[in-house]
Design an enzyme around this catalytic site. Sequence first.
Site, short mmCIF file in Angstrom:
data_model
loop_
_atom_site.label_atom_id
_atom_site.label_comp_id
_atom_site.label_asym_id
_atom_site.label_seq_id
_atom_site.Cartn_x
_atom_site.Cartn_y
_atom_site.Cartn_z
N HIS A 177 -6.89 -6.01 -0.69
CA HIS A 177 -5.73 -5.19 -0.33
C HIS A 177 -4.96 -5.89 0.79
O HIS A 177 -5.05 -5.50 1.96
CB HIS A 177 -6.24 -3.81 0.11
N SER A 180 0.83 -1.20 0.00
CA SER A 180 0.00 0.00 0.00
C SER A 180 0.87 1.25 0.00
O SER A 180 1.74 1.40 -0.86
CB SER A 180 -0.97 -0.05 1.18
N ASP A 225 -8.56 -5.88 -5.73
CA ASP A 225 -8.20 -4.76 -4.87
C ASP A 225 -8.88 -3.51 -5.41
O ASP A 225 -8.46 -2.94 -6.40
CB ASP A 225 -6.68 -4.58 -4.84
#
Length: 806
Positions: free
Chosen positions: A522, A371, A491
Site C-alpha cells: 500500500h 488510499s 496490496d
Amino acid sequence: MKNNQFAHIATPDSQKIAELEGIGYLTPEMLASKNLAEVWRELIIRAFPQALTASSQSEKLAALLADENTNLLTYTDQGKFSVTAFYNVALQLLEFLPTIDFDFSNPLDAMKKINLPYIDNISTTTALFSAWYELLCTHTKNGQLLLDNLATQGFFVNFYGKISQPLFFNGKAQPVFDTDRLIREVVYVESSLDTDKDGKLDLLKVEVIRPVETNIGLRVPALYTASPYNQGTNDEDGDKLMHSMNVPLIHKVPNNTTYDDIAYHSPQLSLPDPRVTAGTTTEASETFSREFSYTLNDYFLARGFAAVYAAGIGTMESDGFRTCGSENETASTVAIIEWLNNQRRAFTNKTDNVQITAWWCNNAIAMTGRSYLGTLATAAATTGVAGLKTIISEAAISNWYDYYRDGGLVVAPSGFPGEDADVLALECFSRKKQAGDYLTVKNLFDQHLQQITEDQDRTTGNYNSFWDARNYLKNIKNIKADIVMVHGLNDWNVKPRNVYQLWNSLKELPVTRKLILHQGQHIYINNFRSLDFTDMMNLWLSYKLYNVPNKAAEVLPDILVQDNLQAETWHNYQDWDSNEPIQNLLLQQHELVPENSELQDGAAHFQDYLNEEAFSLYSSNHSLWKEHLLQVENSPLKNNRLIFKSAIFDEELLLRGTPEVTVKVSTNKDHGLLSFMLVDYGSKKRLKPIPTTLARKSLGLGYHWREDDLTEFTMDKETPWKMISVGHINLQNRTSLWKNDELLPNTFYPVSLKLQPTFYKIPKNHQLGLVIYATDMRMTVRGNEEQSYSIQLAESKLALHLSKKS
C-alpha cells in the site's frame, strides 16, 4: 540498474533545437558555430548553473574525465571531440561511476545495458544538439531527469518573475515558477449538505497553494487532493473502538433476500437556505504555514499548477460529520471541484459571509492521492462533475464492501484487524480536536457513529444498503474524466480486486484509462528509480490540464506491470485479463493435476481449532501463522489446512486475471467459512516486500524546494514460497452476498469464488500451490471452534489463465 522511461517523446531535430532555445540552453553564438568541441564545452558549462564564474566553470569541467587519462577541461582546450568522450561525460553527468558502471573505452556498451538513449553518429552541431536534448531527457542513476537535476541547481532561476505562461520541454511542464513566493490561502466552500443538522449548510475548509504569477493574470490548473487525514486524526479513539476479531462465526437464518430488497436509494432531504452574501473579494483572510502534502503535488507547484487540499465534512475547521465513503462524502469532495470550476460559492471565513471565487483557476482540475485520497477521487469521478479532467487514483477503493468484507464475511484490511467503517469515521472526525467546536456536536455525533456501527453489520457480513451506498462501481456510467490507476499487486489493505473491477468497468466508456501495477503493498511509487512515474504524470497532466499536444494518451502504455522476478523491469500489456483459454487443475490428494488425469474419489479433511497457547500465539503473530500455514513439511498447522501442488513447471509461466476455485465442501456445523491462498512454491531470491530507500532526500522537486527519498524494490534473500493471491467466502453466501443459504452439518455443497486478481510470473522449476483453510488470522474473525471441514476431491478444481508469453 535498468532505465525505464515511458514519458519520453520522440522529437524532430528542428523542434529539439527550438525547445533548447526556449529554455535558454542555446545561444545565437552556439547555433552559429560549427566547432563541435566549442559547442560541446558550452553545453556542458550550462549543466552547472550553480557555477557563476569562469573559474568555477573551469573547475567543474576539470572534475570530469573525457577519457581515462584526460579531464574535460584539457580535452576541450585541445579542441577535441568524439562520440566516446561525449558519452563518457554524459554518463558522469547522469551520476554513473567510471569503472563501476561503465568503462571509458566503450561507454556505449553501458548505455545499451542500462537502456539509456544515445546517438552513435555525432558529426554535426545539429546532431550534437539532438544528442544533448536526449541527454537532458534521460534519467540519472538517482532517478530523475538530468534537466530536473539542473533545475534543483538553479537552471530555471532566470525565468522567475519574467514568465506569464508555463514552459514545456519534451511535452512536460518545467519548474519556471518561484516556490519561495507561492501564495497560501484558506477558503470555506459552502456545500449542499447539513450532515451535523445545525440548520446551516456545511462549510468545508480548503487550503490553496498557487504561483504568485496568478496575481498578474496567469490562470492555472488545480491538482486537488481530498484527504480526510490532513487536518489530523483521532488515533487513540480509533484504537479504543477497534472491534474484537476473536468472535465466532454465526449461523445466518436462511432467506430469499434479493438485491432490490437492499438496494440503496438516496433520501429526499430538506436543506437549509444558502447563506446571504455580505460582499465579495479576491483576497483570502486566512493563510497557513504547512500543508499535509503529497510530493507529486509539490513537484508540480514549481511548474505552473496549483495544489488544493481539503479534508471534507467532519474534519477540523469544517462542518459536518464523517460518514466513511457515503454519498455525502462524495458530495463534500465534489463541492470543492465545483468551486474551482466557478459553479459553487466559497467564503473567506465561517462568519463574515464574504464570498471569494477561484478566479486564478483555468477550470481544469485533476485529483491525486493514494488510499482514502484516491478513493474519494474515484468517487468524485463517478458523479461526472464538470471541470474534473482526470484523476490519478492510487491504491483506491472502488467498492467499500471489498475493503471491509469478502464473500459474506467480515474481513479486515491487512494490518488493521478490527477496523471497520465506524472506526475510520471516528479516526477522521478531526473536529474532535477542537474542544469548543466538538462540544456543540458531541451528542449528535455519538448517535451518528452508533448508526454507522449498526448499519455496517458485523454480525452477518452481508452486502446491504449501507455497503450498496458505498459501491462506486454502480455509477461508473457517469464518469467523464480520464483515469490513471495505480495499484500494488501485493496490496492486502486495498486489495487488487478494487482496481481490477474499476479497470474492467471502464471498458465500455469513451474515456482514456491507464493502469500501472507494481509489486508493492500500500505505497506511493512517484519516487521509484526504475520507473519515470513523475515524468509520466507530467506528460499526462500537461496534456489534460494545459492541452499540450504531446500525445500522452498514445505515448503512455495502457497497462504497465512491474516484473516480479527481475528487479527494475516493467512490461506493457493491452489488458489485465488474458485471451488464453482457461486451464483447469483438479484437486487430488496433495496434488493439482490436469483435467485429463485419472482421478480418484475421496475427501480431504482439515480442522479449524487450535489449543489455547497456539491460538494466542498466532492471533498476535500473523507472520508466524502464515509461515507455518504455508510450510509443507513438519508444520504445526498441518492439520489446519490442505495443500495441493502442481507438477514442477518446466518453463516460466505468466498467471493473469482472477483464479477461480470451485470445491465441494462440508463441515460439522451449521455455519462455516473457507479461505484460499494461491502460492508460488520454490526457493528463489524474490523482491523485498517493501521498497529499499536508496538515497535519502535525493530527489529535488525544484530549486530551494522540497525533496523526496529515492526508493526501489531490491532483491531479498532466498525464500521458499511467495503468496500470489487470496480469497475468502462464508459458506452461507454461496449464491449471493446478500442472501443467506442454508448450511446443514455434514452435507456437501458446491462453492465457487474468484480469488484476488493477479499478474504473476511463475518461475521455471517452481510449483503452483493451492492452500485451503478456514480462519485467516490476519483478516477473518477467529472463533476457534471445534470445527472440521471436508473437501470432495474429484469435484473440486482451480481454474486459471496461464500463458507462456511474458
